[in-house]
Scaffold this active site. Structure first.
Site, PDB file in Angstrom:
ATOM      1  N   GLU A   1     -12.345  -5.018  -3.205  1.00 40.99           N
ATOM      2  CA  GLU A   1     -12.714  -4.473  -1.897  1.00 40.99           C
ATOM      3  C   GLU A   1     -11.485  -3.968  -1.119  1.00 40.99           C
ATOM      4  OE1 GLU A   1     -16.804  -6.941  -1.126  1.00 40.99           O
ATOM      5  OE2 GLU A   1     -14.954  -7.837  -0.394  1.00 40.99           O
TER       6      GLU A   1
ATOM      7  N   GLU B   1     -20.804  -5.380  -7.099  1.00 40.09           N
ATOM      8  CA  GLU B   1     -21.248  -6.545  -6.332  1.00 40.09           C
ATOM      9  C   GLU B   1     -22.498  -6.146  -5.570  1.00 40.09           C
ATOM     10  OE1 GLU B   1     -18.600  -8.548  -3.659  1.00 40.09           O
ATOM     11  OE2 GLU B   1     -16.874  -8.336  -4.991  1.00 40.09           O
TER      12      GLU B   1
END
Length: 457
Positions: free
Chosen positions: A161, A356
């Site tokens: 991320e 994810e």
């Protein structure tokens, strides 16, 4: 419903600090997570779900589900205890066994090199990624991992991320231990992280041709709260600074002119060496990866004057009245998932990989019956169908679908109450119990979905 293409990757994503435990075993050094104290609703990180000792049980469950891909993180301080200097051969050997045991079960490994757990020595000595020397140490560590595992691992990520380093969250995840959390510090962190990514992308392509590096974002689609022009404009700014700026680099275009205009205006250009910018304009990633859980909306009226775009969501985040939310106030939006996939492929023509996706819910096991988690079945069904719409109706090229924590793990805040898995792990925040793995109702549904390659949803 359409089945997904042959070779589609189904799997699971985890991070080492949320799963491994064994914080002081196998020659591992200390990370910033090892000194965090537990709280009322947070565990310590010393045991997690004990995957260091139990990972083969988890791999057997993944194989039974039909998963053929597993994204995991190497703990930097397990293979290099201080973050720089001598490497720990026992830690390196652990991940060799780990990778070999995945491959033996027909599961492709995907390595992520950093998921927030800065080696404590680097955090204390240099204040983490604010210092270019930590970027250089990370590059040396990443190159070593590529040398060690690059012949048997095809899929690579540098940072989990990565756009979080462009938000205030950066000060929690970058090894930052002191300072005023200034905008300059934030831009130093995000640039050093991006340069580490660029150097390792270049290294992988040069030394392990055919192996693939991706850039990964935490993508929460931000809608304007109304059709008021300023709401729309501010939402577009957020998208540019948090998402498009990084995607431009991943696609070989270098930083966004809009972001660099702020860098010049604020006097941060000295952080950006000419050779840095030259490299960023040359590298190109092989695929675009992202996490997605929920969307958000932005009310520009709540943003104080002269607020940096990087801080807009501290003030302007507003509940969307058209979406349902989890008990953690994450708003469920499968159409946003489709929007992101389609736009990534439309804009950048690189394969897209959602790695994810999941729903966190407080759950308890009665010790006998499977957890009845129909809400999780509905969440994954709706998001997989949205992904299929992006593929079959919008023409996007999608590599695979990895759920987040499909065997329960500690949440990113250390709260074991927030569970994402189709497998229950029998522990609580302050009671480890027996750590037994117990399939939930959603396990049978996901197994059927994977074995039908997405047709039986």
């Amino acid at each position: 419903m359409n089945a997904l293409p042959a070779g589609f990757l189904w799997g699971n994503s985890v991070s080492s600090m949320q799963t491994e435990g064994a914080w002081n075993e196998g020659g591992k050094g200390m990370s910033v997570y090892d000194i965090r104290e537990p709280g009322e609703f947070t565990s310590d990180w010393k045991v997690a779900t004990d995957s260091y000792h139990r990972y083969q049980q988890d791999f057997d469950l993944m194989k039974d589900l039909g998963m053929n891909c597993y994204r995991f993180q190497i703990a930097w301080s397990r293979v290099c205890p201080t973050g720089d200097g001598e490497f720990n051969e026992e830690g390196i050997a652990f991940y060799h066994r780990f990778i070999d045991d995945l491959i033996a079960r027909g599961i492709e490994p995907m390595i992520c090199l950093y998921h927030f757990d800065m080696p404590l020595h680097l955090a204390q000595t240099y204040n983490g990624f604010t210092d270019r020397r930590v970027m250089e140490a990370f590059v040396r560590y990443g190159q070593k991992m590529i040398d060690c595992y690059g012949d048997k691992v095809k899929w690579w990520l540098t940072f989990n991320e990565q756009n979080l380093y462009h938000m205030p969250e950066a000060f929690r995840i970058s090894g930052y231990m002191r300072g005023e959390q200034t905008l300059r510090d934030l831009y130093a962190i995000q640039h050093h992280v991006m340069m580490a990514h660029a150097h390792l992308t270049d290294y992988l392509h040069q030394h392990k041709p055919g192996q693939l590096m991706g850039g990964m974002l935490a993508h929460a689609l931000v809608y304007p709260a109304t059709c008021k022009p300023r709401d729309i404009f501010c939402a577009q700014q957020v998208d540019e600074f948090f998402n498009q700026n990084l995607l431009r680099v991943f696609a070989g275009e270098g930083y966004s002119p809009e972001v660099m205009a702020l860098v010049e205006r604020e006097g941060f250009r000295c952080l950006y060496r000419d050779e840095d910018l030259a490299l960023l304009a040359q590298i190109k990633n092989d695929y675009l990866a992202f996490s997605y859980y929920a969307s958000r909306s932005l009310d520009s009226d709540a943003i104080p004057p002269d607020t940096a775009v990087n801080n807009y969501m501290l003030y302007g985040d507003k509940r969307n009245p058209y979406l349902q939310a989890t008990e953690w106030s994450w708003q469920i939006d499968p159409l946003g998932f489709r929007t992101i996939i389609t736009r990534y492929y439309n804009d950048w023509r690189l394969p897209v990989f959602p790695i994810e996706n999941g729903i966190g819910v407080i759950e308890r096991w009665d010790g006998v019956n499977p957890v009845e988690d129909d809400y999780r079945i509905a969440y994954h069904r709706d998001h997989i169908n949205a992904m299929k719409d992006a593929m079959f109706e919008d023409g996007a090229q999608v590599i695979g679908y990895l759920g987040w924590g499909l065997i329960d793990i500690l949440s990113s805040q250390g709260d074991m109450r927030k569970r994402y898995g189709v497998v229950y792990v029998n522990r609580e925040n302050h009671d480890l119990k027996d750590l037994k793995r117990v399939p939930k109702k959603s396990y049978a549904w996901l197994k059927r979905a994977i074995h039908s390659n997405g047709e039986a949803l």
